[in-house]
Design an enzyme around this catalytic site. Sequence first.
Site, mmCIF file in Angstrom:
data_model
loop_
_atom_site.group_PDB
_atom_site.id
_atom_site.type_symbol
_atom_site.label_atom_id
_atom_site.label_comp_id
_atom_site.label_asym_id
_atom_site.label_seq_id
_atom_site.Cartn_x
_atom_site.Cartn_y
_atom_site.Cartn_z
ATOM 1 N N HIS A 108 31.395 26.623 48.369
ATOM 2 C CA HIS A 108 31.496 25.301 47.790
ATOM 3 C C HIS A 108 30.851 24.576 49.295
ATOM 4 C CE1 HIS A 108 31.057 21.952 45.392
ATOM 5 N NE2 HIS A 108 31.837 21.465 45.338
ATOM 6 N N CYS A 131 24.955 22.877 45.192
ATOM 7 C CA CYS A 131 26.501 22.174 45.925
ATOM 8 C C CYS A 131 25.771 21.498 47.169
ATOM 9 C CB CYS A 131 27.496 22.694 45.952
ATOM 10 S SG CYS A 131 26.765 24.594 47.029
ATOM 11 N N ASP A 153 46.010 29.584 43.902
ATOM 12 C CA ASP A 153 46.420 31.366 44.222
ATOM 13 C C ASP A 153 45.111 31.887 43.247
ATOM 14 O OD1 ASP A 153 48.248 30.568 45.325
ATOM 15 O OD2 ASP A 153 49.972 30.874 44.091
ATOM 16 N N ASP A 193 32.325 14.789 47.469
ATOM 17 C CA ASP A 193 31.616 15.472 46.664
ATOM 18 C C ASP A 193 31.005 15.481 46.062
ATOM 19 O OD1 ASP A 193 30.873 18.526 45.814
ATOM 20 O OD2 ASP A 193 32.967 19.522 45.876
#
Length: 724
Positions: free
Chosen positions: A347, A289, A412, A370
């Site tokens: 990330h 990444c 979450d 991204d």
Amino acid sequence: MAVLLSSYLICFPGTDVDQCRLKLVNYEAHENHISHETQGLSKTHLVVRRGKPFKITLMFDGLWNPLIQSLVLEVWLGDMSERIRVQFSDEWSDPLRWTAKIYQSDMNPQSVTIHICSPVLSSVALYDLLLHVETKQYRKSYVVGKFVLLCNPWFKDDPVYMPLDVQTEEYIKSDYGLIYMGTPLNICRRPWSFGQYEPGVLDACLKLLQVSPQHLRDKNQDLIHRADPVYLSRVLCAMVNCNDDLGILLGKWQGSYKHGVNPTEWSGSADILHQWVSSNCSPVRYGQCWVFAAVLCTVMRVLGIPSRVVTVFNAAHDGDGSEKVEEYYTSTGEKLNLSKDSIWNFHVWVECWMRRPDLGSGFDGWQVVDPTPQEKSAGIFCCGPCPVLAVQQHHLTAPFDASFIYASVDADIIRLVVRDGLVVGRTVDTEAVGQLIYTKSMGSDKPENLTPTYKRKKRDQSAGTVRNTARRGQQPLIMMMNTNELGSSCSTAQSSLMGGVAGPSQSFEVSLDIDGVPTVGDSIIMCVTVTNQSNSSRVLMEYLNAQFKEFNNSPQKSFWKTRRKVYIKAGEVLKLNHTIPPSEYEAHLAGDDIVNVAVVMKDIRADKRVLAAQEFSIGSPQITTEIEGGDTIKLKDEHTAQVSFINTFLKTLSGAVLTVEGSGLLEGKHEARMFFLKPGEKIETQVLIMASSPGTKVLMATFSHSSCPNVVSRSFHTVSVMTV
């Protein structure tokens, strides 16, 4: 920069065309490049920015008579062209069309300076320029040459305009950055050389556009759309990975890297772009990444779109769009690889600055782009551009990919304890994902905390929710990648009773602390704290488990575990200390590992379980780099770099190798070897460095040894290169 001309002639019979020939064009490159903030981007092309005038000087062999001879420029882009009649004027005309003029002060019969201005929404591309000298009897045409047109963040009408010089200095002109990695409470940083001033980098970025599927499918349509930074960022995002096209990088996250380069070994974008071009657009092996993001940041800055590299700590990969990620643990604290989704310790993506006329001015500004291939967007592996504000305000239908990006920073975590196929414990953590979001500060090596720009505080959730409140209000430890400058820290994970909220008579809490940040060879020291908040004593069973994991994967099998029975009185706070010696973990190290430690505390009588977990990285021993005369050097001057490593282990290391390399500073790799490196002994090497281009360069040193071949130390040393 001046060029000789090729020409072709259209005239009527008997016409004298020799009285005025164009013999030379001076592109005034030095002055134009300074004016357009494009110094150093190319030695072969004139590079200018849209919406801002640039000038060229025409030198005639003979006298040019403006009364009978007209000058007409013709700009070609693909199969499209536009004629621009050169006029005498002190004012610019239509800002939406190409214009060319001569100031009266620039008038000379043998040497004429023409000021050319493109529309502010011109396409980013390499253009061809022709000149026609026309009269009523003839037209003589000259192929003048080529120039590159880029976005213009200095011009207020450009969609990528940034108002402050400190912003354009950092997000366009700077060829140096920092990438943050590690875990939220143990943050590493590594320098990166974006390399936009390295020879050939601009050409590679233009080639990237030329081999995109959009250009190959419909050249002219692609060239027209390149005026829009939203379109550009989407095309380039997809082209940085090679999953759908002739893109730059092939991703690889586990297994052997012997057929390419381990992603941890890259320290700059220029080498990657050069390798991609020289291999005829074959993908460079390998990227992860931060490599994808750093290369995209380079391409964006080169083409004039302000960009920065951003790290999200505890980033969720939510493939099903539920905004929830489940994690599974055994009843003894071992983390299981059962979930389709995952949490990456960190990330890295890119933010690009632009207006969003497609969404309205409320969504102008930083956009997430991204390039790491995770999920497809409109059928291709890219993500964004998505307004950061849309993520913060929960506008999940905003293009592009707002829902996926929102989950990355605000999903979450559902932690489930399972036994015999049944869930025997459950917590919901609403705080861990996107716990910190960092980028390099403007004009400083300090981190800028972007978390509030992505996340608004969540309202209190229902019973059973766990909030990661460890070290609230404190700054996490930040270290240069693989050094010993760690100081001391304490990492805390906290959990309350699973399975809903119990009454005051039966509640208890568990927290897990890691003492400092261990370096390879150190013991891992932990403290489990149990607080009995009830009015009765308890008998507990403690299960503690440690596993290695990569930053983006679930843990491997446990390398260490322990269990014991614990007695705790009503209202008592117990501290249970544990130590993992290096002999227990060194043989299992596989590189830049992260350790997952989890404790499950079981209430034997009530059959209730409490889980607390923490992840941290193990630091590597330090490599020292010193540049003769300091870290600022002159362009083209030779300087000596001294690189050394001292064996701080208590054992002799066999097959020691110290390697030094640096794009723009060194040709190839330089190595020093020792068969045996005793405790306290030093291995060192001297290398001569010479910068081929200005800016900030990164010198990388690597130490490895055969006693534990999977453990590698790396250090990164920045060098500032001055032109004078």
